[in-house]
Scaffold this motif. Structure first.
Motif, PDB file in Angstrom:
ATOM      1  N   VAL A 186     -26.732  10.756  59.801  1.00  0.00           N
ATOM      2  CA  VAL A 186     -27.742  11.323  58.904  1.00  0.00           C
ATOM      3  C   VAL A 186     -28.150  12.698  59.438  1.00  0.00           C
ATOM      4  O   VAL A 186     -28.425  12.855  60.628  1.00  0.00           O
ATOM      5  CB  VAL A 186     -28.982  10.411  58.804  1.00  0.00           C
ATOM      6  N   PHE A 187     -28.203  13.698  58.532  1.00  0.00           N
ATOM      7  CA  PHE A 187     -28.484  15.066  58.944  1.00  0.00           C
ATOM      8  C   PHE A 187     -29.560  15.677  58.043  1.00  0.00           C
ATOM      9  O   PHE A 187     -29.442  15.645  56.816  1.00  0.00           O
ATOM     10  CB  PHE A 187     -27.208  15.913  58.871  1.00  0.00           C
ATOM     11  N   PHE A 188     -30.593  16.240  58.662  1.00  0.00           N
ATOM     12  CA  PHE A 188     -31.662  16.923  57.935  1.00  0.00           C
ATOM     13  C   PHE A 188     -31.407  18.427  58.006  1.00  0.00           C
ATOM     14  O   PHE A 188     -31.361  19.007  59.095  1.00  0.00           O
ATOM     15  CB  PHE A 188     -33.025  16.567  58.528  1.00  0.00           C
ATOM     16  N   LEU A 189     -31.253  19.057  56.849  1.00  0.00           N
ATOM     17  CA  LEU A 189     -30.815  20.448  56.775  1.00  0.00           C
ATOM     18  C   LEU A 189     -31.957  21.444  56.668  1.00  0.00           C
ATOM     19  O   LEU A 189     -31.735  22.651  56.775  1.00  0.00           O
ATOM     20  CB  LEU A 189     -29.880  20.628  55.566  1.00  0.00           C
ATOM     21  N   GLY A 190     -33.186  20.950  56.424  1.00  0.00           N
ATOM     22  CA  GLY A 190     -34.301  21.859  56.218  1.00  0.00           C
ATOM     23  C   GLY A 190     -34.216  22.540  54.859  1.00  0.00           C
ATOM     24  O   GLY A 190     -33.379  22.198  54.018  1.00  0.00           O
ATOM     25  N   LYS A 191     -35.087  23.510  54.641  1.00  0.00           N
ATOM     26  CA  LYS A 191     -35.073  24.249  53.371  1.00  0.00           C
ATOM     27  C   LYS A 191     -33.901  25.225  53.353  1.00  0.00           C
ATOM     28  O   LYS A 191     -33.667  25.939  54.327  1.00  0.00           O
ATOM     29  CB  LYS A 191     -36.392  24.986  53.179  1.00  0.00           C
ATOM     30  N   LEU A 192     -33.180  25.242  52.259  1.00  0.00           N
ATOM     31  CA  LEU A 192     -31.992  26.077  52.139  1.00  0.00           C
ATOM     32  C   LEU A 192     -32.174  27.121  51.050  1.00  0.00           C
ATOM     33  O   LEU A 192     -32.827  26.872  50.030  1.00  0.00           O
ATOM     34  CB  LEU A 192     -30.766  25.212  51.805  1.00  0.00           C
ATOM     35  N   GLU A 193     -31.584  28.275  51.260  1.00  0.00           N
ATOM     36  CA  GLU A 193     -31.520  29.291  50.212  1.00  0.00           C
ATOM     37  C   GLU A 193     -30.513  28.826  49.159  1.00  0.00           C
ATOM     38  O   GLU A 193     -29.638  27.996  49.450  1.00  0.00           O
ATOM     39  CB  GLU A 193     -31.089  30.631  50.802  1.00  0.00           C
ATOM     40  N   PRO A 194     -30.629  29.330  47.913  1.00  0.00           N
ATOM     41  CA  PRO A 194     -29.724  28.870  46.851  1.00  0.00           C
ATOM     42  C   PRO A 194     -28.240  28.931  47.221  1.00  0.00           C
ATOM     43  O   PRO A 194     -27.488  27.993  46.928  1.00  0.00           O
ATOM     44  CB  PRO A 194     -30.052  29.806  45.684  1.00  0.00           C
TER      45      PRO A 194
END
Length: 348
Positions: A234-242
């Motif tokens: 399981v991986f949490f990517l954080g907030k991503l740009e479009p």
């Protein structure tokens, strides 16, 4: 019509709100009214500021549009009524729901519900982004129990007309990348930390333990502080740009939208446009958006989800479903369709 002024009220600037402002700006001079209504202690000050802002701009305005029902809809709808200016409220989801058990829905709060009810009555029309926001039955959340939701359910005497105008997604941006290699056994979901239970994050974590050879990505949030140890896959990517998010849509084979309640599902449509195979809960508009291009979870149950994941991983029709997913959105939910439907309604 470019010189005609309109007032657009919004408490936030999600991508679909920005899209509406861009669409309206093509034909009208849009005066945007915005405050940070999340700070409840400053709400009285915002109410007063908004009163003067709307009064200052209402002269010469053709109409008023409010995005989301809430406290910010009170003055615009009341003043619109007093000054004879048509006022429309775009309904997105939380403004049509009450699920106290998970702290979701504006209508679970007595005062806010009264404000919403008054605003909905004062408005010239309501513009929900899906049929299900008017009224819907939810059998997904609690086994053996039917949960009634929708503004027609909570305000049965409401006489304000409504017109469904679905959200639209930019299919020219959200599209498959032929240079990107899609990884087998990859699952993606997009939501914020506050939406973890609402969007089924807990179910996904439970499922991940049983599929150690698969990879499960969460975009939009870092690891929640209250979360116990989670599986290594399981991986949490954080907030991503479009652009970053589009890249993950193109890397992932499947997309989860396991919401307990969902007004529309913009992220779902983005993922489908990029070729992700959808796995959704049987709530609101989600099964209708997916059609035959994916899988529908009929109950909020980790064992049922595991069965669907096994079926999806074993399917030999993956390429066909990927193409169907994009076609499904292209046929019904493009930004051009939203623009046409919204502007034609306002013109009439």
């Amino acid at each position: 019509m470019q010189n005609q002024k309109i007032i657009f009220v919004t408490p936030s600037f999600q991508s679909f709100v920005k899209n509406d402002i861009r669409i309206l700006s093509e034909e009208y001079r849009v005066i945007v009214n915005h405050s940070n209504w999340n700070n409840k202690w400053l709400a009285p000050a915002y109410m007063l500021m908004q009163l003067f802002a709307v009064l200052r701009n209402i002269s010469g305005a053709k109409f008023i549009i409010v995005s989301f029902g809430g406290y910010w809809a009170l003055w615009p709808t009341l003043l619109g009524k007093l000054f004879g200016k048509p006022t429309y409220i775009i309904l997105h989801g939380t403004d049509c729901a009450s699920i106290p058990e998970i702290g979701y829905g504006s209508l679970r709060k007595p005062l806010l519900k009264k404000v919403c009810g008054f605003s909905y009555r004062m408005a010239s029309g309501l513009l929900p982004v899906s049929d299900s926001l008017a009224i819907t039955e939810n059998t997904y959340y609690i086994k053996g129990k039917t949960l009634q939701q929708g503004f027609r359910h909570f305000f049965p005497r409401l006489r304000t007309p409504h017109r469904v105008i679905p959200n639209g997604i930019d299919h020219e941006f959200w599209k498959p990348d032929p240079l990107c290699s899609r990884e087998a056994g990859t699952f993606l979901s997009v939501f914020s930390e506050a939406q973890f239970i609402l969007k089924g994050g807990d179910l996904i974590l439970q499922a991940a333990e049983h599929f150690p050879n698969c990879r499960f990505y969460f975009a939009g949030l870092d690891r929640p502080a209250s979360l116990p140890p989670w599986p290594d896959n399981v991986f949490f990517l954080g907030k991503l740009e479009p652009e970053q998010l589009k890249s993950y849509y193109n890397k992932s084979r499947f997309y989860f939208q396991l919401s307990i309640f969902e007004g529309f599902g913009c992220a779902l449509c983005e993922a489908m446009l990029c070729g992700c195979i959808p796995i959704v809960s049987s709530v609101n508009q989600l099964p209708d958006i997916v059609g035959d291009s994916g899988y529908v979870l009929l109950g909020r149950n980790a064992v049922l989800l595991q069965e669907i994941i096994k079926k999806a991983l074993a399917s030999e029709s993956t390429p066909e479903l990927q193409n169907m997913a994009r076609t499904q959105v292209l046929s019904r939910y493009t930004l051009a369709m939203r623009k046409k439907n919204l502007l034609s309604f306002l013109r009439s």
